[in-house]
Motif scaffolding. Sequence first.
Motif, mmCIF file in Angstrom:
data_model
loop_
_atom_site.group_PDB
_atom_site.id
_atom_site.type_symbol
_atom_site.label_atom_id
_atom_site.label_comp_id
_atom_site.label_asym_id
_atom_site.label_seq_id
_atom_site.Cartn_x
_atom_site.Cartn_y
_atom_site.Cartn_z
ATOM 1 N N ALA A 28 0.956 -1.166 0.083
ATOM 2 C CA ALA A 28 -0.042 -0.046 0.019
ATOM 3 C C ALA A 28 0.960 1.230 -0.002
ATOM 4 O O ALA A 28 0.343 2.373 -0.334
ATOM 5 C CB ALA A 28 -0.963 -0.028 1.198
ATOM 6 N N ALA A 29 2.079 1.016 0.449
ATOM 7 C CA ALA A 29 3.219 2.329 0.310
ATOM 8 C C ALA A 29 3.012 2.957 -0.640
ATOM 9 O O ALA A 29 3.604 4.006 -0.994
ATOM 10 C CB ALA A 29 4.387 2.174 1.020
ATOM 11 N N PHE A 30 2.888 2.091 -2.049
ATOM 12 C CA PHE A 30 3.244 2.401 -3.251
ATOM 13 C C PHE A 30 1.900 3.090 -3.823
ATOM 14 O O PHE A 30 2.328 3.158 -5.319
ATOM 15 C CB PHE A 30 3.833 1.230 -4.133
ATOM 16 C CG PHE A 30 5.462 0.892 -3.379
ATOM 17 C CD1 PHE A 30 6.319 1.400 -3.868
ATOM 18 C CD2 PHE A 30 5.430 -0.230 -2.695
ATOM 19 C CE1 PHE A 30 7.596 1.169 -3.361
ATOM 20 C CE2 PHE A 30 6.460 -0.796 -2.272
ATOM 21 C CZ PHE A 30 7.436 0.038 -2.460
ATOM 22 N N CYS A 31 0.868 2.935 -3.485
ATOM 23 C CA CYS A 31 -0.312 3.418 -3.854
ATOM 24 C C CYS A 31 -0.555 4.753 -4.052
ATOM 25 O O CYS A 31 0.133 5.776 -3.103
ATOM 26 C CB CYS A 31 -1.607 2.716 -3.175
ATOM 27 S SG CYS A 31 -1.657 1.009 -3.269
ATOM 28 N N ALA A 32 -1.217 5.321 -4.986
ATOM 29 C CA ALA A 32 -1.437 6.839 -5.229
ATOM 30 C C ALA A 32 -2.197 7.402 -4.049
ATOM 31 O O ALA A 32 -1.960 8.496 -3.778
ATOM 32 C CB ALA A 32 -1.935 6.933 -6.392
ATOM 33 N N ARG A 33 -3.187 6.647 -3.499
ATOM 34 C CA ARG A 33 -4.082 7.164 -2.498
ATOM 35 C C ARG A 33 -3.702 6.240 -1.076
ATOM 36 O O ARG A 33 -3.061 5.072 -1.358
ATOM 37 C CB ARG A 33 -5.608 7.073 -2.548
ATOM 38 C CG ARG A 33 -6.118 5.896 -3.197
ATOM 39 C CD ARG A 33 -7.482 5.884 -3.484
ATOM 40 N NE ARG A 33 -8.352 6.046 -2.237
ATOM 41 C CZ ARG A 33 -8.564 5.140 -1.463
ATOM 42 N NH1 ARG A 33 -8.436 4.012 -1.689
ATOM 43 N NH2 ARG A 33 -9.555 5.489 -0.393
ATOM 44 N N ASP A 34 -4.119 6.783 -0.079
ATOM 45 C CA ASP A 34 -3.669 6.310 1.375
ATOM 46 C C ASP A 34 -4.619 5.122 1.146
ATOM 47 O O ASP A 34 -5.932 5.098 1.321
ATOM 48 C CB ASP A 34 -4.098 7.155 2.365
ATOM 49 C CG ASP A 34 -3.607 6.544 3.469
ATOM 50 O OD1 ASP A 34 -2.932 5.722 3.727
ATOM 51 O OD2 ASP A 34 -4.132 6.845 4.770
ATOM 52 N N LEU A 35 -4.246 3.893 1.451
ATOM 53 C CA LEU A 35 -4.689 2.571 1.476
ATOM 54 C C LEU A 35 -4.828 1.971 2.850
ATOM 55 O O LEU A 35 -3.832 1.645 3.517
ATOM 56 C CB LEU A 35 -4.355 1.499 0.317
ATOM 57 C CG LEU A 35 -5.231 0.205 0.421
ATOM 58 C CD1 LEU A 35 -6.406 0.733 -0.539
ATOM 59 C CD2 LEU A 35 -4.423 -0.677 -0.600
ATOM 60 N N ARG A 36 -6.055 1.999 3.603
ATOM 61 C CA ARG A 36 -6.048 1.542 5.044
ATOM 62 C C ARG A 36 -6.537 0.094 5.274
ATOM 63 O O ARG A 36 -7.134 -0.567 4.500
ATOM 64 C CB ARG A 36 -6.984 2.390 5.706
ATOM 65 C CG ARG A 36 -6.510 3.775 6.036
ATOM 66 C CD ARG A 36 -7.247 4.400 6.923
ATOM 67 N NE ARG A 36 -8.495 4.825 6.061
ATOM 68 C CZ ARG A 36 -9.561 5.437 6.504
ATOM 69 N NH1 ARG A 36 -9.573 5.893 8.019
ATOM 70 N NH2 ARG A 36 -10.734 6.067 5.897
ATOM 71 N N VAL A 37 -5.752 -0.677 5.996
ATOM 72 C CA VAL A 37 -5.919 -2.188 6.258
ATOM 73 C C VAL A 37 -6.205 -2.306 7.453
ATOM 74 O O VAL A 37 -5.406 -1.991 8.533
ATOM 75 C CB VAL A 37 -4.511 -3.112 5.653
ATOM 76 C CG1 VAL A 37 -4.626 -4.520 5.663
ATOM 77 C CG2 VAL A 37 -4.117 -2.758 4.069
ATOM 78 N N ALA A 38 -7.345 -3.340 7.802
ATOM 79 C CA ALA A 38 -7.706 -3.312 9.343
ATOM 80 C C ALA A 38 -7.285 -4.921 9.236
ATOM 81 O O ALA A 38 -7.799 -5.898 8.726
ATOM 82 C CB ALA A 38 -9.035 -3.262 9.353
ATOM 83 N N ASP A 39 -6.705 -5.085 10.549
ATOM 84 C CA ASP A 39 -6.326 -6.497 10.809
ATOM 85 C C ASP A 39 -7.092 -6.868 12.131
ATOM 86 O O ASP A 39 -7.173 -6.484 13.287
ATOM 87 C CB ASP A 39 -4.576 -6.383 11.495
ATOM 88 C CG ASP A 39 -3.992 -7.691 11.810
ATOM 89 O OD1 ASP A 39 -4.771 -8.858 11.694
ATOM 90 O OD2 ASP A 39 -3.151 -7.901 12.292
ATOM 91 N N LEU A 40 -8.006 -7.985 11.713
ATOM 92 C CA LEU A 40 -8.946 -8.494 12.908
ATOM 93 C C LEU A 40 -8.419 -9.663 13.406
ATOM 94 O O LEU A 40 -8.994 -10.446 14.139
ATOM 95 C CB LEU A 40 -10.086 -9.018 12.049
ATOM 96 C CG LEU A 40 -11.067 -7.865 11.417
ATOM 97 C CD1 LEU A 40 -12.199 -8.368 10.860
ATOM 98 C CD2 LEU A 40 -11.033 -6.434 12.446
ATOM 99 N N CYS A 41 -6.828 -9.915 13.352
ATOM 100 C CA CYS A 41 -6.420 -11.137 13.682
ATOM 101 C C CYS A 41 -5.382 -10.618 14.958
ATOM 102 O O CYS A 41 -5.000 -11.658 15.525
ATOM 103 C CB CYS A 41 -5.493 -11.902 12.617
ATOM 104 S SG CYS A 41 -6.241 -12.271 11.187
ATOM 105 N N ALA A 42 -5.136 -9.556 15.039
ATOM 106 C CA ALA A 42 -4.119 -9.339 16.260
ATOM 107 C C ALA A 42 -4.762 -8.907 17.400
ATOM 108 O O ALA A 42 -4.335 -9.454 18.360
ATOM 109 C CB ALA A 42 -3.767 -7.510 15.812
ATOM 110 N N GLN A 43 -6.004 -8.326 17.681
ATOM 111 C CA GLN A 43 -6.771 -8.474 18.924
ATOM 112 C C GLN A 43 -7.541 -9.469 19.026
ATOM 113 O O GLN A 43 -8.159 -9.970 18.095
ATOM 114 C CB GLN A 43 -7.225 -7.328 19.075
ATOM 115 C CG GLN A 43 -6.688 -5.847 18.972
ATOM 116 C CD GLN A 43 -5.782 -5.762 20.108
ATOM 117 O OE1 GLN A 43 -6.196 -6.048 21.266
ATOM 118 N NE2 GLN A 43 -4.774 -4.672 19.949
#
Length: 434
Positions: A28-43
Amino acid sequence: VAQAVRALVLVPSKELGQQVVRSLRQLAAFCARDLRVADLCAQTDLAAQRPVLMEKPDVVVGTPGRVLAHLNARSLSLRDSLELLVLDEADLLLSFGFGEDIKSLLWKCLGCVTRAEGHSGAEEEEPQHCQVRVQPPEPRLPGSGQLRQFAVRCGTEEDKFLLLCALLKLRLLRGRALLFVGTLARCYRLKLFLEQFGIPACALNSELPARSRCHVITQFNRGIYDYIVATDEEVPAVPVAPAEQPPRKKRKGAAQSKSKDPEYGVARGIDFQNVSAVINFDVPPTVDSYVHRVGRTARADNPGTALTFALPDEHDALAHIEDALAAENGETMLQPYKFSMEEIEGLRYRCRDAMRSVTKQAVKEARLREIKDELLNSEKLKAYFEDNPRDLHVLRHDKPLHPAIVKPHLRNVPEYLVPPSLRGIAKPHLKKRK
């Protein structure tokens, strides 16, 4: 464009889910717009994940059970916005008993599954959405120039432990290693055996809670531990949800064991970093299991070593693996490991001493200690322990009755016990860790 959840990635295990999240965020760091990823495995707490989902991330990654729980709690809505649904390791998702959860997810996300009760049972209509199946070819193991594979035929169970002790304690096998065993009990037995010689190792199996398993993998990848003793047993499908299972009375005196986590997976998919060697302390049950185990080393362009210990009653299983992996010219990929057991006979009495210290009761208490540590570190039990400080005090000061007694003299290997032919390369004294 309004912010909404547009992609859902379902994974069979929490460890694999966290790995997917890391990879997506790097991309996602290379995407033109900010791409947010939610992690439902951490908590592990649904309430802690709710604020993240309220911000409507672009991509959500989780196990079917966790995603379905959020859909039922209405903290996640996908029907009007979802554009892409990915089933990572789809065969594992279905074999782990997530079939009903996935059907429910399709209904809640896409509204594309309808059921009609008839004479033959439940019938389902196929979804009308565009489906793409991505099935890359099974990766082959690297060639002998990168991955060296050896078979060690041991006469007795004691020979297995003796050889492993010599390889690790004398530092004949350098770098970090994964040690695979066949059962949970052997996992803890081997861990306690190594600790007798001052070799720190951590256990990784389906009995451990998800947070503990992820913590073990993180510690290994950071170099805190050099050895992981792991099981890769297949977890059976769960036909009935835990909440629907009728309570059963336990027999008096029956052994209590913690249920296996159906979202556990080690040998397949998880990225262990900088693994120099894989040791099959027990012969893998199938060829696929062998490939998945050994595939943890010799990644990218790095070299690796695979050792498989085999007792006489395991020779048939080993021969089957050798035949399946044989080269086109019929040459076996598993070369015999040339090691003279007579040279390490001086270590045998120490090995026996350590094996006697690791009793069945010590193994049982080691498994209970893992559960106890998880109780002490549980966020959900904090409020309970605040209201019941005596229970917390008892739990903290509860000592095992029959622990594996670590004998200090086993930590150091005297010079006279090091075989003369190995004195130039053996390094029996491990460096101390902070």
